[in-house]
Scaffold this motif. Structure first.
Motif, short mmCIF file in Angstrom:
data_model
loop_
_atom_site.label_atom_id
_atom_site.label_comp_id
_atom_site.label_asym_id
_atom_site.label_seq_id
_atom_site.Cartn_x
_atom_site.Cartn_y
_atom_site.Cartn_z
N VAL A 103 -21.27 -102.01 38.32
CA VAL A 103 -21.58 -101.75 36.91
C VAL A 103 -22.25 -103.00 36.34
O VAL A 103 -21.77 -104.12 36.55
CB VAL A 103 -20.30 -101.41 36.13
CG1 VAL A 103 -20.60 -101.22 34.65
CG2 VAL A 103 -19.64 -100.16 36.72
N TYR A 104 -23.35 -102.81 35.61
CA TYR A 104 -24.06 -103.92 34.99
C TYR A 104 -24.04 -103.73 33.48
O TYR A 104 -24.36 -102.66 32.97
CB TYR A 104 -25.51 -103.98 35.49
CG TYR A 104 -26.36 -104.97 34.73
CD1 TYR A 104 -26.27 -106.32 35.00
CD2 TYR A 104 -27.22 -104.54 33.74
CE1 TYR A 104 -27.05 -107.24 34.30
CE2 TYR A 104 -28.00 -105.45 33.02
CZ TYR A 104 -27.91 -106.79 33.31
OH TYR A 104 -28.67 -107.70 32.61
N LEU A 105 -23.67 -104.78 32.78
CA LEU A 105 -23.71 -104.79 31.32
C LEU A 105 -24.45 -106.05 30.86
O LEU A 105 -24.26 -107.13 31.43
CB LEU A 105 -22.30 -104.80 30.74
CG LEU A 105 -21.37 -103.67 31.14
CD1 LEU A 105 -19.95 -103.95 30.65
CD2 LEU A 105 -21.87 -102.35 30.59
N ASN A 106 -25.28 -105.90 29.84
CA ASN A 106 -25.91 -107.06 29.22
C ASN A 106 -25.27 -107.20 27.86
O ASN A 106 -25.59 -106.48 26.92
CB ASN A 106 -27.42 -106.85 29.11
CG ASN A 106 -28.13 -108.09 28.63
OD1 ASN A 106 -27.57 -108.93 27.92
ND2 ASN A 106 -29.39 -108.21 28.99
N GLU A 107 -24.35 -108.13 27.76
CA GLU A 107 -23.58 -108.32 26.52
C GLU A 107 -24.17 -109.48 25.74
O GLU A 107 -23.82 -110.63 25.95
CB GLU A 107 -22.11 -108.57 26.85
CG GLU A 107 -21.46 -107.41 27.58
CD GLU A 107 -20.03 -107.70 28.00
OE1 GLU A 107 -19.61 -108.88 27.99
OE2 GLU A 107 -19.33 -106.74 28.36
N GLY A 108 -25.08 -109.17 24.83
CA GLY A 108 -25.70 -110.19 24.00
C GLY A 108 -26.48 -111.22 24.80
O GLY A 108 -26.43 -112.40 24.52
N GLY A 109 -27.20 -110.76 25.81
CA GLY A 109 -28.00 -111.67 26.64
C GLY A 109 -27.22 -112.29 27.78
O GLY A 109 -27.77 -113.08 28.54
N LYS A 110 -25.97 -111.94 27.91
CA LYS A 110 -25.14 -112.46 28.99
C LYS A 110 -24.84 -111.33 29.98
O LYS A 110 -24.11 -110.40 29.66
CB LYS A 110 -23.82 -113.03 28.46
CG LYS A 110 -24.01 -114.19 27.52
CD LYS A 110 -22.68 -114.66 27.00
CE LYS A 110 -22.89 -115.80 26.02
NZ LYS A 110 -21.63 -116.26 25.44
N PRO A 111 -25.42 -111.39 31.20
CA PRO A 111 -25.19 -110.31 32.15
C PRO A 111 -23.79 -110.36 32.76
O PRO A 111 -23.26 -111.44 33.04
CB PRO A 111 -26.25 -110.55 33.23
CG PRO A 111 -26.54 -112.00 33.15
CD PRO A 111 -26.33 -112.40 31.71
N VAL A 112 -23.19 -109.19 32.93
CA VAL A 112 -21.88 -109.07 33.54
C VAL A 112 -21.97 -107.98 34.61
O VAL A 112 -22.46 -106.88 34.35
CB VAL A 112 -20.80 -108.70 32.50
CG1 VAL A 112 -19.45 -108.51 33.16
CG2 VAL A 112 -20.72 -109.75 31.41
N ILE A 113 -21.51 -108.30 35.82
CA ILE A 113 -21.48 -107.34 36.93
C ILE A 113 -20.03 -107.07 37.25
O ILE A 113 -19.22 -108.00 37.36
CB ILE A 113 -22.20 -107.89 38.17
CG1 ILE A 113 -23.64 -108.29 37.82
CG2 ILE A 113 -22.23 -106.86 39.28
CD1 ILE A 113 -23.91 -109.72 38.03
N ILE A 114 -19.69 -105.78 37.41
CA ILE A 114 -18.29 -105.39 37.61
C ILE A 114 -18.19 -104.41 38.78
O ILE A 114 -19.00 -103.50 38.91
CB ILE A 114 -17.72 -104.71 36.35
CG1 ILE A 114 -17.87 -105.61 35.12
CG2 ILE A 114 -16.27 -104.31 36.55
CD1 ILE A 114 -17.60 -104.90 33.81
N SER A 115 -17.16 -104.63 39.59
CA SER A 115 -16.72 -103.61 40.55
C SER A 115 -15.35 -103.17 40.06
O SER A 115 -14.49 -104.00 39.76
CB SER A 115 -16.60 -104.19 41.96
OG SER A 115 -15.90 -103.30 42.80
N TYR A 116 -15.15 -101.86 39.98
CA TYR A 116 -13.89 -101.35 39.45
C TYR A 116 -12.78 -101.29 40.50
O TYR A 116 -11.72 -100.73 40.24
CB TYR A 116 -14.10 -99.97 38.82
CG TYR A 116 -14.80 -100.03 37.49
CD1 TYR A 116 -14.48 -101.00 36.55
CD2 TYR A 116 -15.77 -99.11 37.16
CE1 TYR A 116 -15.12 -101.05 35.33
CE2 TYR A 116 -16.41 -99.15 35.93
CZ TYR A 116 -16.07 -100.12 35.02
OH TYR A 116 -16.71 -100.17 33.80
N GLY A 117 -12.98 -101.85 41.66
CA GLY A 117 -11.92 -101.91 42.67
C GLY A 117 -11.77 -100.60 43.42
O GLY A 117 -12.62 -99.71 43.37
N ALA A 118 -10.65 -100.48 44.11
CA ALA A 118 -10.42 -99.34 45.00
C ALA A 118 -10.36 -98.00 44.27
O ALA A 118 -10.80 -96.98 44.80
CB ALA A 118 -9.14 -99.55 45.80
N ASP A 119 -9.85 -97.99 43.04
CA ASP A 119 -9.71 -96.71 42.33
C ASP A 119 -11.00 -96.27 41.65
O ASP A 119 -11.13 -95.12 41.24
CB ASP A 119 -8.57 -96.76 41.33
CG ASP A 119 -8.78 -97.77 40.21
OD1 ASP A 119 -9.77 -98.53 40.27
OD2 ASP A 119 -7.95 -97.82 39.28
#
Length: 141
Positions: A103-119
């Motif tokens: 998952v990619y989010l651009n929060e006010g010019g700050k990129p955040v990459i997330i994996s939601y784990g096993a579930d």
């Protein structure tokens, strides 16, 4: 003749193979060994998946830096990680170790990459816990 008959009987016995009890003992021992290996390996497998997700996130962060160098900004949330493929910063979008999209989010010019784990859903604990670039370091400096 009794010696000849006795020797023939001994040869037949030695060629018979294993008894049912011997086979059951061997199978039981193999089962115990397999169980011991499984108990030791499975937690390591989950730790390896979490480590791989962290490394993937770092690779995506490197691609984001290249994107920033080329475009002067990070991709917006709508463009997402597809923008990295478009500018050839990544060959293809990676999947996390549980075969979910990052998952990619651009929060006010700050990129955040997330994996939601096993579930595959937000939140969770243990193997279901999220792995985020906010936890592994910032993509921008």
């Amino acid at each position: 003749m009794s010696q000849t008959t006795n020797k023939q009987q001994q040869r037949r016995r030695s060629r018979r193979g294993m008894t049912l009890i011997e086979i059951m003992v061997v199978i039981t021992i193999l089962g115990l060994i397999a169980a011991a290996v499984g108990v030791a390996v499975i937690p390591q497998l989950e730790a390896a998946r979490r480590d791989r997700a962290s490394l993937d996130i770092k690779n995506i962060q490197s691609a984001l830096k290249l994107y920033y160098t080329k475009k002067g900004k990070y991709p917006d949330t709508a463009t997402g990680l597809n923008g990295l493929v478009e500018v050839q910063a990544l060959e293809a979008l990676p999947k996390d170790p549980w075969n979910n999209d990052y998952v990619y989010l651009n929060e006010g010019g700050k990129p955040v990459i997330i994996s939601y784990g096993a579930d595959g859903t937000a939140g969770g604990e243990g193997n279901d816990a999220d792995i985020s670039s906010a936890d592994t370091g910032s993509a921008h400096k």
